[in-house]
Design a protein around this motif. Structure first.
Motif, PDB file in Angstrom:
ATOM      1  N   TYR A  49       0.864  -1.182   0.000  1.00  0.00           N
ATOM      2  CA  TYR A  49       0.000   0.000   0.000  1.00  0.00           C
ATOM      3  C   TYR A  49       0.899   1.229   0.000  1.00  0.00           C
ATOM      4  N   LYS A  50       0.748   2.046  -1.031  1.00  0.00           N
ATOM      5  CA  LYS A  50       1.596   3.232  -1.208  1.00  0.00           C
ATOM      6  C   LYS A  50       3.083   2.852  -1.188  1.00  0.00           C
ATOM      7  N   GLU A  61      -7.449   6.539   0.995  1.00  0.00           N
ATOM      8  CA  GLU A  61      -7.961   7.775   0.399  1.00  0.00           C
ATOM      9  C   GLU A  61      -7.991   7.588  -1.117  1.00  0.00           C
ATOM     10  N   ALA A  62      -8.816   8.358  -1.776  1.00  0.00           N
ATOM     11  CA  ALA A  62      -8.903   8.295  -3.237  1.00  0.00           C
ATOM     12  C   ALA A  62      -7.525   8.515  -3.861  1.00  0.00           C
ATOM     13  N   GLY A  63      -7.199   7.697  -4.850  1.00  0.00           N
ATOM     14  CA  GLY A  63      -5.929   7.815  -5.555  1.00  0.00           C
ATOM     15  C   GLY A  63      -4.800   6.996  -4.964  1.00  0.00           C
ATOM     16  N   ASP A  64      -5.013   6.364  -3.796  1.00  0.00           N
ATOM     17  CA  ASP A  64      -3.971   5.541  -3.190  1.00  0.00           C
ATOM     18  C   ASP A  64      -3.705   4.319  -4.068  1.00  0.00           C
ATOM     19  N   LYS A  65      -2.452   3.842  -4.039  1.00  0.00           N
ATOM     20  CA  LYS A  65      -2.049   2.706  -4.878  1.00  0.00           C
ATOM     21  C   LYS A  65      -1.867   1.446  -4.043  1.00  0.00           C
ATOM     22  N   VAL A  74      -5.305   1.430  -8.529  1.00  0.00           N
ATOM     23  CA  VAL A  74      -5.516   2.750  -7.935  1.00  0.00           C
ATOM     24  C   VAL A  74      -6.910   2.738  -7.322  1.00  0.00           C
ATOM     25  N   ILE A  76     -10.314   4.099  -6.286  1.00  0.00           N
ATOM     26  CA  ILE A  76     -11.261   5.156  -6.640  1.00  0.00           C
ATOM     27  C   ILE A  76     -12.578   4.812  -5.959  1.00  0.00           C
TER      28      ILE A  76
END
Length: 91
Positions: A49-50, A61-65, A74, A76
């Motif tokens: 994660y990130k 959160e939105a956009g986290d990888k 990603v 969404i």
């Protein structure tokens, strides 16, 4: 609870990556009280994660990888502060 894995019984299926666990590689969980999402690792599966190894449930959160096996995603979210699952239950 949205379980991710290769098996056809998973809520989110990643069928073309043999490095993803068949059953429940990790899960994405929506908490309706706080209107937030978390990613939850499963024992024996490596999820990033990130860019960091995911060792415990972590708020997203939105956009986290997220990366599992050879696949990257990603996040969404459909729900959040502006809309809830309940609003679409009758649609």
């Amino acid at each position: 609870f949205n379980r991710i894995g290769r098996d056809m019984e998973m809520d989110v299926q990643v069928t073309d990556d043999p490095a993803v666990s068949r059953r429940n590689h990790c899960s994405i969980v929506y908490d309706e009280k706080s209107r937030s999402f978390s990613v939850v690792p499963s024992p024996g599966s490596l999820t990033y994660y990130k860019g960091q190894l995911l060792e415990k449930a972590t708020r997203m959160e939105a956009g986290d990888k997220i990366r599992m096996g050879g696949s990257g995603f990603v996040f969404i979210p459909f729900c959040g502060e502006e809309r809830t699952w309940e609003e679409f239950a009758e649609v």
